[in-house]
Design an enzyme around this catalytic site. Structure first.
Site, PDB file in Angstrom:
ATOM      1  CB  CYS A 183       3.417   2.586   5.350  1.00  0.00           C
ATOM      2  SG  CYS A 183       1.881   2.032   6.118  1.00  0.00           S
TER       3      CYS A 183
ATOM      4  CD  GLU B   8       0.714   0.355   2.979  1.00  0.00           C
ATOM      5  OE1 GLU B   8       1.784   0.953   3.218  1.00  0.00           O
ATOM      6  OE2 GLU B   8       0.135  -0.384   3.779  1.00  0.00           O
TER       7      GLU B   8
END
Length: 527
Positions: free
Chosen positions: A296, A257
């Site tokens: 994020c 990720e």
């Protein structure tokens, strides 16, 4: 000298042999604790986890491992106040933002404990239905999933030292795979403390959970073919992991990720006085300031119809102007600090890059900090940028390619729906996009249009104004990850998270053997 936090590997607490890296309070500038992994016997750490932790976990059923996760949750619940104190000191977050990390981790643990209970007393998972392999149905194929006989190396980012640990570790442990976690050095204290509390409580088998704080040097070298590595962080580090011999030559499974330029889109049919417009404004301001924009999943680009650009700029700026920034110990403060001086410098540099192609719509730098010295603290008030017309949105390549990991977002006007989708896709794959509107058909169609370039599409309409979980809030029931520059990985998503820690195999046998795998299915009689 400040305390040197021990690492937990090979069944015992061990200090690194170096002086260590000092963790610093990002608001007050005080030294807190030190971490170091120099000189650790990493081979022994990974071997112990594989052979001891792995064997013990695989001997348990899913229901037993679920009870184990529930016990971990109880241990952590009892220490929540201590965790909040560490988060304030080490991450510089206000209590509400710390809760996203701490309570979010506990919620995710509880989710997988409940999920494991539904999987029962088996030690493998059936995958789909039996399939006939010949004209005679006696000979069949059944896919099953079994826990990988390796260790899960979890390399986490600085922004979620609690949630980042448990959103990876809970599915791994439930799957029967031991965990070695390497938290980001800057905020490793909270991760280390949580592991320490769980280990000291004795609720996990020996070797099931280890923590290494400090340098990651040598960790990837220890990985063997049946190990897995799950990484959250920068695209640059992800590239190094993917090019490592463990991955290239030994086929170690990797989940990544990485960077993400997440979007918020107001549909063309909305007006400045619509409820959907207000919901967009509220969510953008929240995402820009929550955890000082260090998520994020935070909104980085905001897309509105050209005619609503000025109204959106004014409304978002008005909300941002009400955000008090400073020392999270002061109850009037709503936004704390960036994690450290390096992150502060990085955000300022990124902001300067974006300013070459965007105008400043709101500059919070003139607002006074609350109980924080601007010469010492890493507090940075929010900044809203914008491109005044659609042509500017087209030409602002840096806006579509630069993620500033802080309280910064850019407002972009679009000509029509097709233009908006084109601009959003210039992010080259993102974790999440959120849509705002009142037309259910248009929202559904737009969500499907954006599905190919996002891991999650969050749709906000007036009927769920008080119910939706938030653009940036990652729920364990839903997928977390994204294609392209977002890393191409997948985490969570309820039972889907277990796939990464299992190996799928096709078993080909008589229907009697297949039925033995699942007693609820009767064998097929010989024709």
């Amino acid at each position: 000298m400040n305390e040197l936090l021990p690492n937990y590997i090979a069944g015992r607490w061990q200090h690194g042999s170096g002086a260590g890296t000092t963790l610093v309070d990002p608001v007050l500038g005080h030294d807190l604790v030190r971490v170091d992994a120099t000189g650790l016997d990493l081979h022994a750490a990974f071997t112990h986890a594989r052979e001891n932790g792995g064997a013990a976990l695989r001997a348990m059923s899913y229901r037993e491992r679920a009870a184990m996760l529930a016990a971990v949750g109880q241990v952590l619940q009892a220490q929540r106040e201590a965790y909040h104190q560490i988060a304030v000191a080490n991450s510089g977050t206000v209590k509400a933002d710390s809760a996203i990390d701490i309570e979010g981790g506990l919620y995710t643990l509880a989710h997988y404990a409940k999920l494991g209970e539904t999987l029962g007393d088996r030690r493998f998972l059936l995958d789909g239905e039996p399939a006939r392999l010949a004209k005679d149905p006696l000979f069949q194929s059944q896919h099953v999933q079994v826990p990988t006989r390796g260790v899960a190396l979890l390399i986490n980012a600085f922004n979620f030292p609690s949630w980042g640990l448990w959103e990876k570790a809970a599915p791994a442990l439930l799957s029967g795979v031991p965990v070695i976690v390497k938290p980001a050095t800057a905020t490793a204290w909270l991760t280390q403390r949580m592991v320490q509390d769980v280990v000291n409580a004795g609720v996990l088998p020996a070797g099931a959970l280890s923590v290494i704080c400090g340098s990651s040097a040598g960790l990837m070298d220890q990985l063997q073919p049946f190990d897995v590595v799950s990484f959250t962080g920068s695209a640059e580090t992800a590239a190094l992991i993917r090019s490592h011999a463990a991955v290239v030559q030994r086929s170690v499974r990797v989940n990544v990720e990485a960077d993400s330029l997440n979007s918020a889109l107001l549909l063309p049919s909305e007006a400045a006085d619509s409820e959907a417009f207000g919901l967009l404004v509220k969510e953008v301001a929240r995402e820009m300031t929550q955890k000082s924009g260090q998520k994020c999943t935070a909104i980085r680009r905001i897309f509105v119809p050209e005619a609503l650009y000025a109204a959106a700029a004014d409304a978002i700026a008005a909300r941002l102007a009400k955000t008090s920034v400073g020392n999270p110990r002061n109850e009037t403060v709503r936004m704390g600090a960036l994690v450290n001086r390096a992150q502060l410098d990085s955000v300022r540099e990124g902001l300067s890059t974006l300013k070459t192609q965007a105008e400043v719509l709101f500059d919070g730098s003139g607002l006074p900090l609350v109980d924080a010295d601007p010469a010492v603290s890493c507090c940075l008030p929010p900044t809203l940028l914008g491109c005044r017309n659609p042509a500017g949105a087209d030409s602002a390549d840096r806006v579509h390619d630069t993620e500033v990991f802080g309280p910064v977002a850019t407002l972009l006007p679009y000509r029509d729906a097709a233009h908006a989708l084109t601009l959003i896709r210039r992010g080259q794959g993102s974790l999440v996009a959120s849509l705002y509107g009142s037309d259910a058909q248009a929202l559904a169609a737009t969500a499907i249009d954006l599905a190919d370039s996002h891991g999650r599409v969050h749709v906000v309409s007036p009927d769920v104004a008080a119910l939706h979980s938030g653009h940036g809030n990652v729920m364990p029931q839903s997928l977390h990850g994204g294609p392209g520059r977002a890393g191409g990985g997948e985490e969570l998503g309820g039972p889907r998270a277990l796939n990464f820690y299992h190996r799928r195999v096709a078993l080909q046998a008589s229907s009697a053997v297949i039925a033995a795998l699942n007693p609820a299915v009767a064998p097929v009689a010989n024709a």
